[in-house]
Design a protein around this motif. Sequence first.
Motif, mmCIF file in Angstrom:
data_model
loop_
_atom_site.group_PDB
_atom_site.id
_atom_site.type_symbol
_atom_site.label_atom_id
_atom_site.label_comp_id
_atom_site.label_asym_id
_atom_site.label_seq_id
_atom_site.Cartn_x
_atom_site.Cartn_y
_atom_site.Cartn_z
ATOM 1 N N ALA A 51 1.583 -11.434 -11.430
ATOM 2 C CA ALA A 51 1.552 -12.743 -11.257
ATOM 3 C C ALA A 51 2.360 -13.903 -11.799
ATOM 4 C CB ALA A 51 -0.094 -13.161 -11.807
ATOM 5 N N ASP A 52 2.268 -15.284 -11.380
ATOM 6 C CA ASP A 52 3.251 -16.174 -11.865
ATOM 7 C C ASP A 52 3.647 -16.008 -13.541
ATOM 8 O OD1 ASP A 52 3.149 -16.936 -9.369
ATOM 9 O OD2 ASP A 52 2.660 -18.977 -9.869
ATOM 10 N N ASP A 53 4.938 -16.102 -13.700
ATOM 11 C CA ASP A 53 5.447 -16.306 -15.194
ATOM 12 C C ASP A 53 5.274 -14.749 -15.848
ATOM 13 O OD1 ASP A 53 6.195 -18.929 -14.647
ATOM 14 O OD2 ASP A 53 4.924 -19.926 -15.766
ATOM 15 N N GLY A 54 4.768 -13.828 -15.173
ATOM 16 C CA GLY A 54 4.488 -12.380 -15.877
ATOM 17 C C GLY A 54 3.410 -12.585 -16.688
ATOM 18 N N ILE A 55 2.293 -13.541 -16.354
ATOM 19 C CA ILE A 55 1.006 -13.460 -17.175
ATOM 20 C C ILE A 55 0.074 -12.929 -16.232
ATOM 21 C CG2 ILE A 55 -0.673 -15.153 -18.027
ATOM 22 C CD1 ILE A 55 1.554 -16.729 -19.133
ATOM 23 N N GLY A 56 -0.166 -12.018 -16.450
ATOM 24 C CA GLY A 56 -1.357 -11.260 -15.815
ATOM 25 C C GLY A 56 -1.079 -10.237 -14.356
ATOM 26 N N GLU A 57 -2.167 -9.905 -13.606
ATOM 27 C CA GLU A 57 -1.671 -9.277 -12.517
ATOM 28 C C GLU A 57 -2.653 -9.548 -11.179
ATOM 29 O OE1 GLU A 57 0.058 -5.102 -13.355
ATOM 30 O OE2 GLU A 57 -1.845 -5.067 -13.293
ATOM 31 N N ARG A 58 -2.119 -9.562 -10.125
ATOM 32 C CA ARG A 58 -2.976 -9.656 -8.824
ATOM 33 C C ARG A 58 -3.053 -8.475 -8.274
ATOM 34 N NH1 ARG A 58 0.840 -14.340 -7.894
ATOM 35 N NH2 ARG A 58 -0.175 -16.221 -8.462
ATOM 36 N N VAL A 59 -4.195 -8.311 -7.630
ATOM 37 C CA VAL A 59 -4.592 -7.090 -6.793
ATOM 38 C C VAL A 59 -4.610 -7.267 -5.355
ATOM 39 C CG1 VAL A 59 -6.158 -5.016 -6.603
ATOM 40 C CG2 VAL A 59 -5.888 -6.263 -8.771
ATOM 41 N N TRP A 60 -3.840 -6.738 -4.434
ATOM 42 C CA TRP A 60 -3.848 -6.928 -3.066
ATOM 43 C C TRP A 60 -4.974 -5.854 -2.658
ATOM 44 C CZ3 TRP A 60 -2.710 -10.499 0.235
ATOM 45 C CH2 TRP A 60 -1.613 -11.407 0.033
ATOM 46 N N ILE A 61 -5.887 -6.393 -1.822
ATOM 47 C CA ILE A 61 -7.126 -5.359 -1.314
ATOM 48 C C ILE A 61 -7.174 -5.965 0.182
ATOM 49 C CG2 ILE A 61 -8.214 -4.972 -3.408
ATOM 50 C CD1 ILE A 61 -9.958 -7.558 -3.147
ATOM 51 N N SER A 62 -7.801 -4.922 0.914
ATOM 52 C CA SER A 62 -8.253 -5.204 2.336
ATOM 53 C C SER A 62 -9.697 -4.870 2.464
ATOM 54 C CB SER A 62 -7.362 -4.206 3.186
ATOM 55 O OG SER A 62 -7.847 -4.598 4.592
ATOM 56 N N GLY A 63 -10.388 -5.774 2.949
ATOM 57 C CA GLY A 63 -11.876 -5.697 3.206
ATOM 58 C C GLY A 63 -12.460 -5.843 4.458
ATOM 59 N N ASP A 64 -13.752 -4.950 4.532
ATOM 60 C CA ASP A 64 -14.389 -5.210 5.936
ATOM 61 C C ASP A 64 -15.992 -5.072 5.732
ATOM 62 O OD1 ASP A 64 -15.062 -5.211 8.682
ATOM 63 O OD2 ASP A 64 -13.832 -3.743 9.193
ATOM 64 N N GLY A 65 -16.634 -5.936 5.871
ATOM 65 C CA GLY A 65 -18.068 -5.715 5.362
ATOM 66 C C GLY A 65 -18.391 -6.513 4.256
ATOM 67 N N VAL A 66 -19.259 -6.014 3.173
ATOM 68 C CA VAL A 66 -19.450 -6.796 2.112
ATOM 69 C C VAL A 66 -18.568 -6.328 0.896
ATOM 70 C CG1 VAL A 66 -21.247 -7.142 0.303
ATOM 71 C CG2 VAL A 66 -21.968 -7.198 2.788
ATOM 72 N N PHE A 67 -17.707 -7.073 0.440
ATOM 73 C CA PHE A 67 -16.848 -6.909 -0.522
ATOM 74 C C PHE A 67 -17.514 -7.269 -1.775
ATOM 75 C CE2 PHE A 67 -13.901 -9.492 -3.371
ATOM 76 C CZ PHE A 67 -13.428 -8.409 -4.232
ATOM 77 N N ARG A 68 -17.729 -6.202 -2.735
ATOM 78 C CA ARG A 68 -18.006 -6.389 -3.927
ATOM 79 C C ARG A 68 -17.134 -5.932 -5.094
ATOM 80 N NH1 ARG A 68 -23.457 -7.428 -3.670
ATOM 81 N NH2 ARG A 68 -24.507 -6.828 -1.735
ATOM 82 N N CYS A 69 -17.229 -6.808 -6.263
ATOM 83 C CA CYS A 69 -16.400 -6.521 -7.367
ATOM 84 C C CYS A 69 -17.073 -6.774 -8.472
ATOM 85 C CB CYS A 69 -15.206 -7.366 -7.276
ATOM 86 S SG CYS A 69 -14.068 -7.617 -8.680
ATOM 87 N N ASP A 70 -16.983 -5.872 -9.495
ATOM 88 C CA ASP A 70 -17.527 -5.851 -10.901
ATOM 89 C C ASP A 70 -16.414 -5.576 -11.976
ATOM 90 O OD1 ASP A 70 -20.235 -6.072 -10.011
ATOM 91 O OD2 ASP A 70 -20.340 -3.931 -9.911
ATOM 92 N N TYR A 71 -16.243 -6.654 -12.744
ATOM 93 C CA TYR A 71 -15.176 -6.511 -13.725
ATOM 94 C C TYR A 71 -15.731 -6.759 -15.376
ATOM 95 C CZ TYR A 71 -11.335 -8.290 -16.822
ATOM 96 O OH TYR A 71 -10.401 -8.373 -17.771
#
Length: 258
Positions: A51-71
């Motif tokens: 991610a910007d300035d090397g702080i954290g990361e981003r995750v590229w994902i591809s979805g179709d239907g209901v996208f659910r995410c638990d962190y």
Amino acid sequence: MILNIDVQLAYQVTQRTDMLLQIEAADLDDQTPLESQLNMSGVTEVARVAADDGIGERVWISGDGVFRCDYAARVAIDRSETDLSALHGTAPHLLPAEAVRYLMPSRYCPSDEFQTFVAAEFGGLEGGARITAIRDWINSAFSYVPGVSNAQTTALDSFVQRQGICRDFAHVMVTLARASAIPARFASVYAPGVNPPDFHAVAEVFLEGNWHLVDATGMAAANEIARIGVGADAANVAFLNVFGQAGFVSQSVSIRTE
């Protein structure tokens, strides 16, 4: 301090769509994820990118239907509160290269339109003393009112309305700092005590060679904040960018301390 973070997201995607997710607390010198788990359904993880300035990361994902995410994560915060009013600023021509971009106006932070205002309102103050005065002025002059702003609301809009949510408070803080020739960036964070519980937004300002967290809403202290990511404004650190169509289903964010 240790933060226990729990996030659940659900979106309906009508056709295969690429999305960019950024919700994980960053691993930094002053904050350490002790445990971390990211589970997703309805998607294919494509790639992790910095991610910007090397702080954290981003995750590229591809979805179709209901996208659910638990962190879920436990994050140790090792950061003391600093008396910003005692810190000196840095002359623009002496700034390191990575800080220079945060002097410039950006999509939601038209700082070039506020130079006359900051000179008139805070002209007798410099460096951290000016930042503290700006923070306190926003906190007293603005009302925290959910629902009055949207994804198009800029710092200028919020300045006129004198109300908004954390995103708007952070944009105004960033804008007035940049108008004062002090580098400032937008930070997406987790913090306890945020009401209503949600992703939180604060500013970071560059003083005496370091970045310092500033929350104009007054809801979060610097030693209780876990950064997710930073950028010029909210456009750079959205928790989910959708490159297509997706409908909101549900969302919850919970932060507890131990």
